[in-house]
Design a protein around this motif. Structure first.
Motif, short mmCIF file in Angstrom:
data_model
loop_
_atom_site.label_atom_id
_atom_site.label_comp_id
_atom_site.label_asym_id
_atom_site.label_seq_id
_atom_site.Cartn_x
_atom_site.Cartn_y
_atom_site.Cartn_z
N ASN A 213 1.10 -1.22 -0.39
CA ASN A 213 -0.21 0.01 -0.33
C ASN A 213 1.38 1.13 0.35
OD1 ASN A 213 -2.28 -1.30 -0.04
ND2 ASN A 213 -2.81 -1.50 2.08
N ALA A 214 2.30 1.34 0.56
CA ALA A 214 2.69 2.49 0.79
C ALA A 214 3.50 3.04 -0.82
CB ALA A 214 4.05 1.56 1.42
N LYS A 215 3.60 1.90 -1.49
CA LYS A 215 4.36 1.61 -2.66
C LYS A 215 3.27 2.10 -3.47
CE LYS A 215 7.69 -1.68 -2.80
NZ LYS A 215 8.26 -2.90 -2.67
N LEU A 216 2.33 2.21 -3.69
CA LEU A 216 0.78 1.96 -4.42
C LEU A 216 0.62 3.37 -4.23
CD1 LEU A 216 -1.43 1.83 -6.16
CD2 LEU A 216 -2.95 0.73 -4.48
N ARG A 217 0.42 3.90 -2.94
CA ARG A 217 0.54 5.26 -2.50
C ARG A 217 1.44 5.93 -3.09
NH1 ARG A 217 -2.05 3.28 2.18
NH2 ARG A 217 0.49 3.40 3.23
N SER A 218 2.92 5.89 -2.40
CA SER A 218 3.87 6.80 -3.46
C SER A 218 3.57 7.14 -4.88
CB SER A 218 4.71 6.33 -2.75
OG SER A 218 5.25 6.50 -1.44
N GLY A 219 3.18 6.23 -5.58
CA GLY A 219 3.02 6.04 -6.94
C GLY A 219 2.22 6.38 -8.04
N ALA A 220 1.19 6.71 -6.97
CA ALA A 220 -0.22 7.61 -7.55
C ALA A 220 0.39 9.42 -7.11
CB ALA A 220 -1.65 7.32 -6.33
N VAL A 221 0.67 9.92 -6.34
CA VAL A 221 1.20 10.67 -6.02
C VAL A 221 2.17 11.37 -6.95
CG1 VAL A 221 2.62 12.07 -4.39
CG2 VAL A 221 0.72 10.89 -3.83
#
Length: 691
Positions: free
Chosen positions: A639-647
């Motif tokens: 989830n951390a990677k996904l959120r950072s990727g979205a930003v």
């Protein structure tokens, strides 16, 4: 943020700027400083060492002498030289192993007081009506020479007889992540209201970016650090009749007791009552007496204390330091291992004060309540309902007013609680209350209101509430602090808007690649936006556009819902499909959607294979990411990677179920009505009605 400092020498200005930062400065051996600046810093450090050595030499040899502990181990000449160098009383005390109060008393007894210089804003062409001032200590060779003062030491009594009442307002200092410009807005409006009421306003602040330091905001402006020493010197020179500490956030509030002890008149809520609100034992008794529920809690002074309390009240728990701004060091922890880690951080953030351990209320709706009191009458200015469930800092949460999901009975109870606490805490001015509401799980059950905390000061929501309600709360509260009554002002009933206002936070994550972007109890936002509409869903839709995360009107949406959100989130996904969106989902969420008859394309979790959501982001397929997170501080690596990727990709990101449902509702309304309308703020305010 930044600070500004003025002095007669570089050393004076530099050290004054350092203490305005409210943080110790780290010196580095290797810098790109000009050699002159490096030499100046070396001289500062050399003199600091010299102070320590001289103090050691001058300490009384007989430590048993009656006044050995009551005398400063420095002579007058050296103390005067230290002040001319720019050292504060506290820095001198630290250098010589003494106490700040003793340095101050000795300095005053010796007649070592600052001079005040004037910055002429008219370059000497004619007498300036808008000068501002700064303090300095003359160099040793100037001590016998009269310095030009901004204020005479002893104004004539004739002037005294007809002078205006003089009120000092303390600003908030430099802006930081976790502290925005909301407090400066309050300071400015206090100045405007007091000037209109016939008072003379003295503003003290160190931040050149603020409106409070504009030339026309106050009658007299001082660019000075917000420290006890600097504030008291100005208070005495200006012979102020009172000082407001409620409007600058925690920084001036922490000075309240020392200012009172030194003879300054703190107007509004008294420092004793401010401290009572922070006294955990007193506050717990007060909550019980008023019949309000409060999550089980305890006060920890060590990791062992925290472990014992958490075991008694049960996980998850909220760990938070006392007397900090922006939720610094605050965390929700679900295990003893997490607890050990974050208690250490909380202890460091609290500066030696106790750490609070509270039972965390899961699936609760948080409320912010702002009210104003004159000491007798209390009026609720507004109630904000957070869009995100409990668990993120109030400054990071999207919020809606008037509340949407609360029953009339619950709203009446919230207002009763606000009035009761304002009276019992003897509030004069502004007060903010944070509450939580839980739904009873039994069929037909009602709602339970829980007390979280009370802040006897202006809050970061005051500007938003004032604009939403069309009532200048900071202005009214300042007039109450100056002695007026709410009845005399004409504000005795809350205003109920016939429209919905939404506050949405703005985050700096794009500037910090790879940083964890999940919302937690520690504030991360750096700004906020406001939107208004008669339709609540459209108001929320507008807020997302204003915050720089416009929701797409078509395209592919990735959805990953935690297990407890799946049942409630299905209908929002169904509405997206009805509106023509395509759905990608993780395998677990996709399976649940298929079972509900909703088509979606399944992809792997990031750690389990490809294609996954990161691949889709890199390929430009996804237009929106919906990823609700687990309760507790420790988010999964995926989830951390996904959120950072979205930003990083500039794709809108929604991390809570409530935010997802509100966004979908706004999209549906926008499609149904073919766009959003606009009105001026004044037109909206004309739709208000009294309660």
């Amino acid at each position: 943020g930044e600070v500004m400092a003025l002095g007669r020498t570089f050393k004076q200005a530099y050290l004054k700027a350092v203490r305005s930062l409210e943080a110790p400065l780290e010196y580095h051996d290797k810098t790109a400083y000009d050699p002159w600046f490096k030499a100046q810093l070396e001289e500062i450090e050399a003199f600091r060492s010299y102070l320590s050595s001289q103090a050691a030499c001058q300490k009384p040899s007989d430590s048993r002498s009656q006044d050995a502990g009551c005398r400063l181990p420095l002579d007058a000449a050296l103390l005067r030289q230290a002040k001319a160098f720019g050292f504060s009383d506290r820095e001198i005390a630290e250098a010589v192993g003494s106490e700040e109060d003793l340095v101050r008393k000795t300095r005053i007894d010796l007649g070592i007081r600052p001079e005040f210089g004037e910055v002429d804003t008219c370059a000497g062409e004619f007498k300036a009506k808008t000068p501002y001032y700064y303090s300095y200590y003359p160099a040793a060779f100037d001590c016998n020479r009269r310095q030009s003062n901004a204020i005479d030491r002893q104004p004539s009594t004739a002037v005294d007889c007809c002078r205006k009442r003089k009120i000092m307002v303390l600003g908030g200092g430099p802006n930081r992540i976790g502290q925005g410009i909301e407090f400066d807005w309050c300071c400015c409006h206090a100045a405007y209201a007091l000037k209109a009421a016939g008072c003379e306003v003295v503003m003290v602040n160190s931040n050149p970016e603020t409106v409070s330091t504009d030339y026309d905001t106050s009658d007299r402006l001082y660019f000075e650090p917000l420290t006890f020493e600097d504030v008291m010197e100005i208070y005495g020179r200006e012979r102020c009749d009172g000082v407001i500490v409620q409007y600058g956030g925690q920084t001036p509030l922490n000075l309240a007791q020392r200012l009172k002890a030194a003879g300054a008149r703190v107007i509004g809520t008294s420092p004793d009552d401010i401290d009572r609100a922070e006294d955990r034992d007193f506050f717990k008794r007060l909550v019980e007496e008023t019949g309000v529920k409060q999550p089980a809690s305890g006060i920890a002074r060590s990791t062992a204390d925290a472990r014992r309390i958490a075991a008694e009240i049960g996980y998850p728990v909220l760990v938070r330091p006392s007397f900090v701004l922006g939720g610094r060091g605050m965390a929700i922890v679900a295990t003893e291992k997490e607890l050990d880690k974050y208690v250490g951080e909380a202890v460091a953030a609290s500066g030696g004060k106790p750490v609070l351990v509270d039972k965390f209320l899961e699936h609760a709706t948080e409320l912010d309540v702002d009210c104003v009191s004159d000491g007798k009458t209390v009026v609720v200015g507004g109630i904000l309902e957070h869009v995100e469930a409990a668990g993120c800092h109030s400054g990071d949460a999207a919020a809606i007013t008037p509340p949407r999901s609360l029953s009339p009975e619950t709203i009446a109870e919230v207002e009763r609680i606000a009035r009761e606490f304002a009276r019992r805490l003897r509030i004069v001015g502004l007060m903010n209350i944070q509450l939580a509401v839980t739904k009873d799980k039994i069929p037909g059950g009602g709602e339970t209101v829980w007390m979280i905390e009370v802040n006897p000061r202006a809050s970061r929501t005051v500007p938003f509430v004032s604009k939403a309600a069309g009532v200048p709360l900071a202005d009214i509260a300042a007039r109450c602090m100056a002695g007026e009554t709410l009845d005399g002002i004409g504000f005795t009933r809350k205003a109920v808007p016939a429209y919905t206002s939404v506050k949405e936070a703005v985050f700096p994550f794009v500037k910090f690649p790879g940083a964890e972007v999940a919302l937690t109890p520690e504030m991360k936002s750096t700004g906020e936006v406001m939107s208004i509409d008669e339709d609540p869903e459209i108001a929320y839709f507008k807020s997302q556009i204003a915050a720089g995360s416009p929701l797409p009107k078509s395209g592919e949406v990735f959805v990953s819902l935690r297990d407890e959100d799946k049942a409630a989130g299905i209908e929002a996904v169904r509405e997206l499909v009805r509106l023509g969106y395509g759905i990608y989902a993780t395998c677990g969420t996709s399976t649940r959607l298929r079972g509900a008859g909703i088509p979606s394309k399944a992809v792997f979790r990031i750690s389990r294979g490809r294609p996954n959501a990161l691949d889709l982001l890199r390929e430009g397929v996804l237009k929106w990411i919906v990823c609700t997170t687990e309760n507790g501080h420790e988010a999964t690596e995926d989830n951390a990677k996904l959120r950072s990727g979205a930003v990083a990709a500039g794709v809108p990101l929604t991390t809570t179920l409530d935010g997802f449902r509100a966004a979908v509702g706004g999209l549906a309304e926008e499609v149904a009505f073919g766009g959003t309308g606009v009105r001026t703020l004044q037109e909206y305010h004309r739709l208000r009605r009294p309660a």
